[in-house]
Design a protein around this motif. Structure first.
Motif, PDB file in Angstrom:
ATOM      1  N   ASP A   1      -4.818  -1.684   2.803  1.00 45.00           N
ATOM      2  CA  ASP A   1      -4.150  -2.964   3.038  1.00 45.00           C
ATOM      3  C   ASP A   1      -2.641  -2.924   2.844  1.00 45.00           C
ATOM      4  OD1 ASP A   1      -4.230  -2.597   0.306  1.00 45.00           O
ATOM      5  OD2 ASP A   1      -4.778  -4.664  -0.153  1.00 45.00           O
ATOM      6  N   LYS A   2      -2.108  -1.746   2.471  1.00 41.40           N
ATOM      7  CA  LYS A   2      -0.669  -1.662   2.221  1.00 41.40           C
ATOM      8  C   LYS A   2      -0.207  -0.217   2.324  1.00 41.40           C
ATOM      9  CE  LYS A   2      -1.928  -1.848  -2.604  1.00 41.40           C
ATOM     10  NZ  LYS A   2      -3.214  -2.476  -2.461  1.00 41.40           N
ATOM     11  N   ALA A   3       1.094  -0.059   2.535  1.00 38.60           N
ATOM     12  CA  ALA A   3       1.737   1.255   2.553  1.00 38.60           C
ATOM     13  C   ALA A   3       3.130   1.079   1.957  1.00 38.60           C
ATOM     14  CB  ALA A   3       1.818   1.806   3.972  1.00 38.60           C
ATOM     15  N   TYR A   4       3.755   2.207   1.625  1.00 36.04           N
ATOM     16  CA  TYR A   4       5.053   2.160   0.977  1.00 36.04           C
ATOM     17  C   TYR A   4       5.958   3.266   1.494  1.00 36.04           C
ATOM     18  CZ  TYR A   4       2.366  -0.408  -2.559  1.00 36.04           C
ATOM     19  OH  TYR A   4       1.558  -1.301  -3.209  1.00 36.04           O
ATOM     20  N   VAL A   5       7.265   3.003   1.460  1.00 40.31           N
ATOM     21  CA  VAL A   5       8.280   4.046   1.525  1.00 40.31           C
ATOM     22  C   VAL A   5       8.883   4.069   0.133  1.00 40.31           C
ATOM     23  CG1 VAL A   5      10.491   4.788   2.471  1.00 40.31           C
ATOM     24  CG2 VAL A   5       8.792   3.753   3.984  1.00 40.31           C
TER      25      VAL A   5
ATOM     26  N   GLY B   1       0.310   5.793   1.967  1.00 46.01           N
ATOM     27  CA  GLY B   1      -0.617   4.722   2.292  1.00 46.01           C
ATOM     28  C   GLY B   1      -0.804   4.439   3.764  1.00 46.01           C
ATOM     29  N   GLU B   2      -0.069   5.128   4.622  1.00 46.30           N
ATOM     30  CA  GLU B   2      -0.093   4.835   6.059  1.00 46.30           C
ATOM     31  C   GLU B   2      -1.336   5.376   6.768  1.00 46.30           C
ATOM     32  OE1 GLU B   2       0.592   8.878   5.830  1.00 46.30           O
ATOM     33  OE2 GLU B   2       1.603   7.361   4.638  1.00 46.30           O
TER      34      GLU B   2
ATOM     35  N   THR C   1       2.660  -4.539   4.480  1.00 46.25           N
ATOM     36  CA  THR C   1       1.267  -4.916   4.689  1.00 46.25           C
ATOM     37  C   THR C   1       0.693  -4.019   5.793  1.00 46.25           C
ATOM     38  OG1 THR C   1       1.783  -6.515   6.420  1.00 46.25           O
ATOM     39  CG2 THR C   1       1.776  -7.342   4.118  1.00 46.25           C
ATOM     40  N   ALA C   2      -0.619  -4.019   5.909  1.00 46.28           N
ATOM     41  CA  ALA C   2      -1.260  -3.245   6.974  1.00 46.28           C
ATOM     42  C   ALA C   2      -0.792  -3.727   8.339  1.00 46.28           C
ATOM     43  CB  ALA C   2      -2.780  -3.341   6.852  1.00 46.28           C
ATOM     44  N   ASP C   3      -0.645  -5.035   8.508  1.00 51.58           N
ATOM     45  CA  ASP C   3      -0.182  -5.581   9.790  1.00 51.58           C
ATOM     46  C   ASP C   3       1.232  -5.105  10.110  1.00 51.58           C
ATOM     47  OD1 ASP C   3      -2.565  -6.921  10.234  1.00 51.58           O
ATOM     48  OD2 ASP C   3      -1.803  -8.845   9.476  1.00 51.58           O
ATOM     49  N   ALA C   4       2.089  -5.048   9.095  1.00 54.93           N
ATOM     50  CA  ALA C   4       3.457  -4.580   9.324  1.00 54.93           C
ATOM     51  C   ALA C   4       3.457  -3.115   9.738  1.00 54.93           C
ATOM     52  CB  ALA C   4       4.304  -4.776   8.067  1.00 54.93           C
TER      53      ALA C   4
END
Length: 149
Positions: free
Chosen positions: A67-71, A96-97, A122-125
């Motif tokens: 549901d999420k990812a990060y840089v 997380g991608e 967010t996953a949508d982003a």
């Protein structure tokens, strides 16, 4: 409100008001985004939320929905793989991608090894950026290729 942001705020960790131009400039210093056009960097920065995360905080948990990812903008994380191996990643890395793009459960747990500043998506982003922003797609494809190798 995203559960991660809500959890971080409930722990008394303030949300950092993201300035897209400042974050875009920071992204451009990382090898993964070094060739990106300014407009792409601003689009990436504007699509995320900058957060401060304390050392020891789990950002991602194995076998949970993506549901999420990060840089990672500052600091380091430990990626705890199902094999028992741990990999350390730092500033400029994306986490997380993969599970988002593959529509799968998480394959690892990610823990802040040091205090972090991250750009949270967010996953949508992630899905939108991957489809619409060439620099983001290139960064993700490069990251995924390195992890397979």
């Amino acid at each position: 409100m995203n559960p991660t942001n809500k959890a971080l705020r409930s722990q008394g960790i303030p949300k950092v008001n993201a300035d897209a131009a400042r974050i875009a400039s920071r992204l451009g210093t990382f090898p993964l985004f070094a060739d990106a056009e300014r407009g792409d960097l601003v689009a990436i920065a504007a699509s995320g939320v900058e957060l401060n995360v304390p050392a020891g905080w789990s950002l991602i948990w194995a076998k949970t929905p993506a549901d999420k990812a990060y840089v990672i903008l500052e600091g380091e994380v430990d990626i705890k793989l199902e094999s028992g191996k741990t990999v350390r990643l730092g500033a400029g890395d994306v986490i997380g991608e993969k599970a988002i793009l593959e529509h799968s459960l998480r394959s690892a747990t990610v823990v802040a090894a040091t205090p972090l500043v991250v750009l949270h998506f967010t996953a949508d982003a992630v899905t939108s950026l991957y489809a619409d922003v060439p620099a983001f797609r290139t960064a993700i494809d490069t990251t995924l290729a390195k992890r397979v190798a």
